[in-house]
Design a protein around this motif. Structure first.
Motif, PDB file in Angstrom:
ATOM      1  N   ASN B 199     -27.487 -41.814 -33.836  1.00 48.99           N
ATOM      2  CA  ASN B 199     -26.668 -40.708 -33.498  1.00 48.99           C
ATOM      3  C   ASN B 199     -26.620 -39.410 -34.543  1.00 48.99           C
ATOM      4  N   SER B 200     -26.937 -40.043 -35.700  1.00 48.85           N
ATOM      5  CA  SER B 200     -26.843 -38.938 -36.929  1.00 48.85           C
ATOM      6  C   SER B 200     -28.524 -38.635 -37.243  1.00 48.85           C
ATOM      7  N   GLN B 201     -29.531 -39.120 -36.487  1.00 47.65           N
ATOM      8  CA  GLN B 201     -30.966 -38.874 -37.038  1.00 47.65           C
ATOM      9  C   GLN B 201     -30.928 -39.421 -38.379  1.00 47.65           C
ATOM     10  N   ALA B 282     -25.357 -34.491 -51.415  1.00 47.94           N
ATOM     11  CA  ALA B 282     -26.421 -34.022 -52.278  1.00 47.94           C
ATOM     12  C   ALA B 282     -27.561 -33.727 -51.893  1.00 47.94           C
ATOM     13  N   SER B 283     -28.048 -32.612 -51.896  1.00 47.60           N
ATOM     14  CA  SER B 283     -29.349 -32.110 -51.044  1.00 47.60           C
ATOM     15  C   SER B 283     -30.338 -32.112 -51.809  1.00 47.60           C
ATOM     16  N   LEU B 284     -31.369 -32.558 -51.493  1.00 49.37           N
ATOM     17  CA  LEU B 284     -32.637 -32.772 -52.305  1.00 49.37           C
ATOM     18  C   LEU B 284     -33.891 -31.641 -51.746  1.00 49.37           C
ATOM     19  N   GLY B 290     -35.568 -30.604 -45.725  1.00 52.22           N
ATOM     20  CA  GLY B 290     -35.170 -31.523 -46.786  1.00 52.22           C
ATOM     21  C   GLY B 290     -34.022 -32.689 -46.417  1.00 52.22           C
ATOM     22  N   THR B 291     -33.884 -33.417 -47.412  1.00 54.07           N
ATOM     23  CA  THR B 291     -32.992 -34.590 -47.110  1.00 54.07           C
ATOM     24  C   THR B 291     -31.714 -34.200 -47.767  1.00 54.07           C
ATOM     25  N   THR B 292     -30.539 -34.603 -47.204  1.00 54.40           N
ATOM     26  CA  THR B 292     -29.177 -34.987 -47.617  1.00 54.40           C
ATOM     27  C   THR B 292     -28.875 -36.262 -47.806  1.00 54.40           C
ATOM     28  N   GLY B 311     -30.978 -30.114 -42.071  1.00 54.99           N
ATOM     29  CA  GLY B 311     -30.720 -29.659 -40.915  1.00 54.99           C
ATOM     30  C   GLY B 311     -29.776 -30.062 -40.136  1.00 54.99           C
ATOM     31  N   VAL B 312     -29.567 -31.393 -40.041  1.00 59.55           N
ATOM     32  CA  VAL B 312     -28.500 -32.018 -39.395  1.00 59.55           C
ATOM     33  C   VAL B 312     -27.148 -31.947 -40.081  1.00 59.55           C
ATOM     34  N   TRP B 313     -27.257 -32.144 -41.362  1.00 61.13           N
ATOM     35  CA  TRP B 313     -26.061 -31.760 -42.124  1.00 61.13           C
ATOM     36  C   TRP B 313     -25.487 -30.486 -42.226  1.00 61.13           C
ATOM     37  N   GLU B 314     -26.305 -29.402 -42.135  1.00 61.80           N
ATOM     38  CA  GLU B 314     -25.827 -28.321 -42.291  1.00 61.80           C
ATOM     39  C   GLU B 314     -25.538 -27.601 -40.907  1.00 61.80           C
TER      40      GLU B 314
END
Ligand SMILES: Nc1nc2c(ncn2[C@@H]2O[C@H](COP(=O)(O)OP(=O)(O)OP(=O)(O)O)[C@@H](O)[C@H]2O)c(=O)[nH]1
Ligand SMILES: Nc1nc2c(ncn2[C@@H]2O[C@H](COP(=O)(O)OP(=O)(O)O)[C@@H](O)[C@H]2O)c(=O)[nH]1
Ligand SMILES: [Mg+2]
Lengths: 301, 344
Positions: B199-201, B282-284, B290-292, B311-314
């Motif tokens: 559900n969160s990719q 933490a964003s990379l 990118g990955t968070t 993208g999902v996090w933001e």
């Protein structure tokens, strides 16, 4: 400068190349002088001279190479192995180097690092004893009437935050507008309702400036700045091991919220907030809005 | 949570036996994992003279028995049937007969009194050897154990070997794998993680025991060591940050972390809503895909760490946080059932 094996190249590779402490065991002795230009804060270029410490090299620095080595020195960093078996010889070389420095670069700052402190068990007492010994020794070579060189002494180890504390205060003496930055960080802290704001140099993560410290009543851990440098550097290193690059961090922890993000292209800012009603999103927005001002202060625009 | 005998004697603890020759590294392993001792400091540990029982509360309550080197099946002071796992520590440079015969004695005894016992051999201090020697010694130790057991006609007991060192993540990874075998509710935790990831990719998520940095469960995608190590390091950074900016004046207003795990039946909706759970991200690399790395505390002991597309996090943070709440409720329910079953 400092005796062979005292740890000069190790600390250089930790601070400026983001190498982990565990890899320093593989370093060989430095042959003659290794010069490195490191760009610090964009237009401040540090010209590091890592001087191999074997006797033959030291003798040549003090004789034929004397004027080359000691001219135009901004800062002399002299490293002593806390467990050195030849302290007498170390002190003698140290005094000769001070003489050279007084002759060619009398204005240079002098920092003495009592290094490998992780190896001693009674750290506090050992440090005080060494510090006294070094300061007394530094004055010995003076001719009457000559002003004493002010010596700043730190106890350091590549295995903890003490190295960052020493190097932050060394580079601090080289940053021309540190006071102006601090003033603006205080204004920024107030705008964010922050307890404190800290500015780091991007590649080394050394502390460049901080906002005015919080009132004594709200006292924070004394070693927090250097611990933060150490923690972030270690995590940056973990990221690089999986070929990722650390970019930003936000935290809502039980006792505080924090955002760590790029401020300008060569600095990072850390905002610490204790007020639980402040959202991290607001802090990030504030950083975006302050970016231009801080670029201006650094002369980047 | 550490004590000599266990703070709440009423609950049934899962017992782990830590065995091996003197100075093989047993106490170091226990202290580094469960008492946050920095690996370099293990140098100063003193010899263990008698059995020391360490209670540790994680997703299940553990009791780790740190034994002196000379203990035998008879002097242990408890039947092997009481234990769920036996971890035998062998110094990787110790190729002599002694440790191996000792391990074999325990395996034979277990095959009689507790064939269910998980026997795990930690070939320890592995970082001391170069890659080739490491593999060679590891192979020799395995071969000798096998030969000895064959000689004694005891081949039915299963056992596993791990290369470990307190100086890197191998110890955490190996101990996590042992822990998984002891958690009866593991399939339910894994299901919850799978649902969260879908559900969160998220390509990878771990449920970690926050203090020991052992992972208690992960989703179905394979674990690659690099990702595991990164999550471990991230957790260690967050653990260290926690107390760093503690302020004497403002902590009272701020501190809203629940003191104990709520049980599902005496939880009023208002109470759940007010409860504060620490989180971090933490964003990379800043570029677009990118990955968070996200961190959400789930219970006072457990934290969810996930890799999430930035993208999902933001862009869909609300959805992500809803998924965390759903996950948290599931885990808390499983923990409550577990506690009840153990009489806590
Ligand atoms: N325990 C301990 N060891 C250290 C520390 N710093 C450096 N070392 C070790 O000291 C050894 C020598 O370090 P180097 O950095 O090569 O010494 P150097 O001063 O550059 O020596 P020269 O180049 O010959 O002058 C290495 O094995 C490092 O791992 C420290 O803080 N603690
Ligand atoms: N190089 C290395 N040394 C270790 C490791 N684990 C433990 N040691 C060292 O081994 C020694 C004995 O450890 P200890 O835990 O007291 O052993 P015990 O008698 O089995 O409990 C100590 O000096 C530790 O520092 C490891 O992974 N690598
Ligand atoms: Mg060198």
């Amino acid at each position: 400068m400092g005796a062979s094996g005292s740890g000069k190249t190790s600390m250089r590779s930790l601070i400026f190349s983001n190498n982990p402490a565990s890899l320093t065991a593989r370093l060989g002795a430095t042959i003659d002088v290794e010069q490195n230009h490191v760009r610090f804060l964009g237009d401040l270029i540090l010209n590091l001279w890592d001087c191999g410490g074997q006797d033959a090299f030291m003798d040549s620095y003090l004789t034929t190479q004397r004027s080359t080595i000691f001219q135009h020195v901004g800062v002399l960093i002299y490293v002593f192995d806390v467990e050195s078996a030849e302290m007498h010889k170390d002190l003698e070389y140290f005094r000769d180097c001070l003489d050279g420095l007084r002759a060619f670069s009398p204005e240079a700052g002098v920092f003495l690092l009592v290094h490998k402190m992780d190896l001693v068990r009674d750290r506090g007492a050992t440090f005080e004893r060494k510090k006294k010994e070094l300061q007394e020794h530094g004055d010995k070579g003076l001719v009457p009437g000559q002003p004493a060189t002010s010596l700043t002494v730190f106890g350091t180890s590549i295995y903890d935050e003490s190295l960052y504390r020493a190097w932050s205060s060394i580079v601090h003496t080289l940053i021309p507008n540190a006071a102006v930055l601090s003033k603006h960080l205080s204004i920024f802290a107030e705008a964010c309702s922050a307890t404190e704001v800290v500015l780091f140099e991007r590649t080394t993560f050394l502390v460049i400036a901080t906002s005015a410290p919080p009132p004594a009543a709200a006292a924070l851990e004394a070693t927090r700045y250097e611990r933060t440098s150490e923690l972030i550097k270690a995590f940056k290193h973990s990221c690089s091991r999986v070929r990722e690059e650390f970019h930003a961090l936000e935290m809502e922890l039980p006792e505080f919220s924090a955002v760590l993000d790029e401020m300008t292209k060569n600095t990072y800012v850390l905002i610490i907030v204790h007020d639980p009603t402040i959202e991290t999103a607001a802090l990030k927005l504030n950083i975006r809005m302050a970016r231009r001002k801080f670029e201006e202060l650094q002369g980047l625009t | 949570t550490m004590s000599g005998t266990g703070s709440t004697p009423r609950i049934a603890r899962t017992k782990i036996l830590l065995l091996g020759q003197r100075r093989s590294g047993k106490t170091s392993i226990n202290e580094v994992l469960f008492n946050a001792l920095p690996p370099k400091q293990t140098f100063y540990l003193e010899a263990t003279m008698r059995v020391v029982k360490h209670a540790y509360d994680s997703v299940i309550p553990l009791e780790i028995w740190d034994c002196p080197g000379n203990i035998t099946v008879d002097t242990l002071g408890a039947p092997l049937s009481q234990f769920s796992a036996l971890i035998f520590v062998i110094d990787i440079r110790d190729l002599y007969k002694q440790p191996i015969s000792k391990l074999v004695e325990f395996i034979i005894a277990a095959s009689h009194s507790n064939p269910q016992l998980h026997v795990e051999v930690f070939v320890h201090k592995a970082e001391k050897l170069q890659e080739d020697d490491k593999i060679e010694n590891f192979r020799q130790i395995q071969e000798r154990v096998q030969d000895h057991l064959m000689e004694r006609e005891c081949e039915q007991m299963p056992y596993n070997f791990h290369l470990t060192s307190v100086y890197d993540h191998t110890l955490h990874e190996a101990f996590s794998k042992v822990l998984h075998k002891l958690i009866h509710s593991l399939p339910f935790l894994e299901d919850l993680l799978n649902v969260f990831c879908a559900n969160s990719q998220s390509p990878k998520a771990f449920l970690f025991d926050a203090a020991s940095r052992l992972y208690v469960a992960t989703d179905a995608s394979p674990v690659d060591s690099a990702t595991h190590n990164l999550c471990c390091d991230y957790l260690s950074m967050l653990n260290a940050f926690g107390p760093l900016y503690r302020s004497t004046t403002s902590s009272d207003a701020r501190l809203r972390i629940p003191a104990a795990e709520p049980s599902p039946d005496n939880r009023s909706p208002a109470e759940t809503k007010d409860r504060f759970y620490p989180s971090a991200a933490a964003s990379l690399h800043p570029s677009a895909p990118g990955t968070t790395l996200t961190y959400h505390l789930i219970t006072p002991h457990l934290a969810l760490l996930a890799l999430v597309p930035t993208g999902v996090w933001e862009g869909r943070r609300g959805l992500l946080e809803y998924n965390v709440v759903f996950f948290r409720e599931g885990v808390q329910e499983i923990c409550a059932v577990e506690r009840e079953a153990r009489g806590g």
